[in-house]
Design a protein around this motif. Structure first.
Motif, PDB file in Angstrom:
ATOM      1  N   ASP A  54      44.165  13.793 -13.343  1.00  0.00           N
ATOM      2  CA  ASP A  54      44.934  13.512 -12.138  1.00  0.00           C
ATOM      3  C   ASP A  54      45.205  14.814 -11.397  1.00  0.00           C
ATOM      4  OD1 ASP A  54      45.040  10.873 -12.835  1.00  0.00           O
ATOM      5  OD2 ASP A  54      47.032  10.970 -13.730  1.00  0.00           O
ATOM      6  N   VAL A  55      45.310  14.728 -10.082  1.00  0.00           N
ATOM      7  CA  VAL A  55      45.543  15.918  -9.256  1.00  0.00           C
ATOM      8  C   VAL A  55      46.823  16.628  -9.682  1.00  0.00           C
ATOM      9  CG1 VAL A  55      45.991  16.735  -6.908  1.00  0.00           C
ATOM     10  CG2 VAL A  55      44.276  14.974  -7.293  1.00  0.00           C
ATOM     11  N   SER A  56      47.847  15.877 -10.046  1.00  0.00           N
ATOM     12  CA  SER A  56      49.129  16.469 -10.427  1.00  0.00           C
ATOM     13  C   SER A  56      49.021  17.303 -11.704  1.00  0.00           C
ATOM     14  CB  SER A  56      50.179  15.371 -10.624  1.00  0.00           C
ATOM     15  OG  SER A  56      49.745  14.453 -11.618  1.00  0.00           O
ATOM     16  N   ILE A  57      48.021  16.971 -12.553  1.00  0.00           N
ATOM     17  CA  ILE A  57      47.848  17.687 -13.819  1.00  0.00           C
ATOM     18  C   ILE A  57      46.892  18.864 -13.667  1.00  0.00           C
ATOM     19  CG2 ILE A  57      47.171  17.414 -16.242  1.00  0.00           C
ATOM     20  CD1 ILE A  57      49.656  15.838 -15.447  1.00  0.00           C
ATOM     21  N   GLN A  58      45.989  18.791 -12.682  1.00  0.00           N
ATOM     22  CA  GLN A  58      44.957  19.813 -12.534  1.00  0.00           C
ATOM     23  C   GLN A  58      45.539  21.214 -12.403  1.00  0.00           C
ATOM     24  OE1 GLN A  58      42.248  18.815  -9.371  1.00  0.00           O
ATOM     25  NE2 GLN A  58      41.491  16.979 -10.372  1.00  0.00           N
ATOM     26  N   ALA A  59      46.571  21.338 -11.579  1.00  0.00           N
ATOM     27  CA  ALA A  59      47.169  22.669 -11.349  1.00  0.00           C
ATOM     28  C   ALA A  59      47.727  23.250 -12.643  1.00  0.00           C
ATOM     29  CB  ALA A  59      48.254  22.585 -10.286  1.00  0.00           C
ATOM     30  N   GLN A  60      48.315  22.402 -13.488  1.00  0.00           N
ATOM     31  CA  GLN A  60      48.870  22.880 -14.760  1.00  0.00           C
ATOM     32  C   GLN A  60      47.782  23.451 -15.661  1.00  0.00           C
ATOM     33  OE1 GLN A  60      51.140  19.757 -16.643  1.00  0.00           O
ATOM     34  NE2 GLN A  60      52.124  19.148 -14.733  1.00  0.00           N
TER      35      GLN A  60
END
Length: 328
Positions: free
Chosen positions: A193-199
């Motif tokens: 998910d996009v929200s997890i990619q940055a992490q």
């Protein structure tokens, strides 16, 4: 070894033999086909850098990464690691290389054994690297899980009990278990998910600085590549068509294919949007690539017969900026 060069890839090729099934042999008289997934690639990766590798799906990015870490056997060419040729390494020499060169796979759902707990998954590389003592192994597993942002109390859980982002963290921990120096990150965030990619990207950046790692970062998301890469190589149909510093590739692209890729990056800021370049036609087959420039069948800047008949060499046209195109 050249100054700063960590890994040298020289004229690397990886061909696959595609065997037709018995029925197709008998009915359609189909013969073996040679798929030229990686076709004569040369590049250097410097110590401590992140080299981004971009291109359309099917261009050979993953095959190149897996061949470099010797998951696939090279058809031709050389892989030189820290000045030593490991192209045909076997036995103990290959084991030593695989301890130093690891891979993070694209899909965290299929790259972890669903029948094994996290403890068992991480124990395999630790045992292979010589950590025989169970107590030492336990401490190492606890450290690895903590370092990638997971709770060590989860070590007896199975992969299906984790989210996609957590599974990718387990995959990263597995890659770190052998204390590698070089990691091929094969689209490590594309399945998340996009929200997890940055992490996950931030975690990889932290690990790079902390452990002095060198990355080959394979991706199709150009925004991610711009954020993480020191240099970028652009791949098309088994060939590198352009390579240079990230700023040069993104703000001074030379190859028509690179220009087309960059024009597809979405931007909220209207002033920064490029004019969209729509490539017509389909990507040729790696079984039968075009005779001249492989991009000539779709190129909007083609110069005629030269492009169709003569294959361009990858040449340095500006300091550190290489391009394979007859326009330069």
């Amino acid at each position: 070894m050249e100054n700063g060069t960590f890994i040298q890839i020289k004229n690397l090729k990886k061909y696959f033999i595609e065997e037709p099934d018995l029925l197709m042999k008998l009915v359609a008289k189909k013969k073996k086909r040679v798929v030229k997934a990686v076709d004569d690639i040369s590049l250097d990766i410097n110590k401590g850098e992140t080299l981004g590798l971009v291109g359309e799906s099917g261009c050979g990015k993953t095959t190149l990464g897996r061949t470099i870490v010797r998951l696939y056997e090279p058809t031709e060419g050389k892989i030189i690691f820290e000045g030593e040729d490991i192209t045909e390494a076997r036995g103990e020499k290959l084991k030593e290389y695989r301890e130093k060169a690891q891979i993070i796979f694209q899909n965290p759902y299929s790259s972890l054994n669903p029948r094994k707990t996290v403890r068992q998954i991480l124990s395999v590389p630790l045992i292979a690297s010589g950590v025989k003592d169970p107590h030492e192994r336990e401490e190492r597993i606890m450290y690895l899980l903590n370092r990638v942002g997971l709770n060590y109390r989860q070590m007896d859980s199975y992969p299906h009990e984790f989210s996609g982002g957590q599974r990718q963290r387990i995959g990263i921990a597995r890659a770190l278990a052998m204390s590698p120096e070089f990691i091929v990150a094969d689209e490590p965030v594309s399945a998340l998910d996009v929200s997890i990619q940055a992490q996950i990207i931030n975690l990889l950046e932290e690990l790079k600085e902390e452990l002095n790692l060198t990355y080959l970062f394979i991706a199709h998301d150009l925004s991610v590549v711009y954020h993480v890469s020191d240099r970028v190589a652009v791949m098309y149909l088994g060939k590198i068509v352009e390579m240079g510093k990230t700023e040069d590739i993104f703000f001074n692209p030379l190859h028509p294919y690179t220009k087309a890729l960059l024009s597809a990056i979405p931007s909220i800021d209207k002033s920064k949007r490029r004019e969209r370049i729509i490539l017509e036609g389909t990507v040729p087959s790696p079984v039968n690539p075009p005779k001249g420039c492989r991009f000539s069948t779709r190129c909007f800047m083609k110069k005629g017969k030269m492009c169709e008949e003569v294959e361009p060499e990858l040449k340095e046209v500006e300091k550190g900026h290489f391009v394979a195109c007859h326009l330069y």
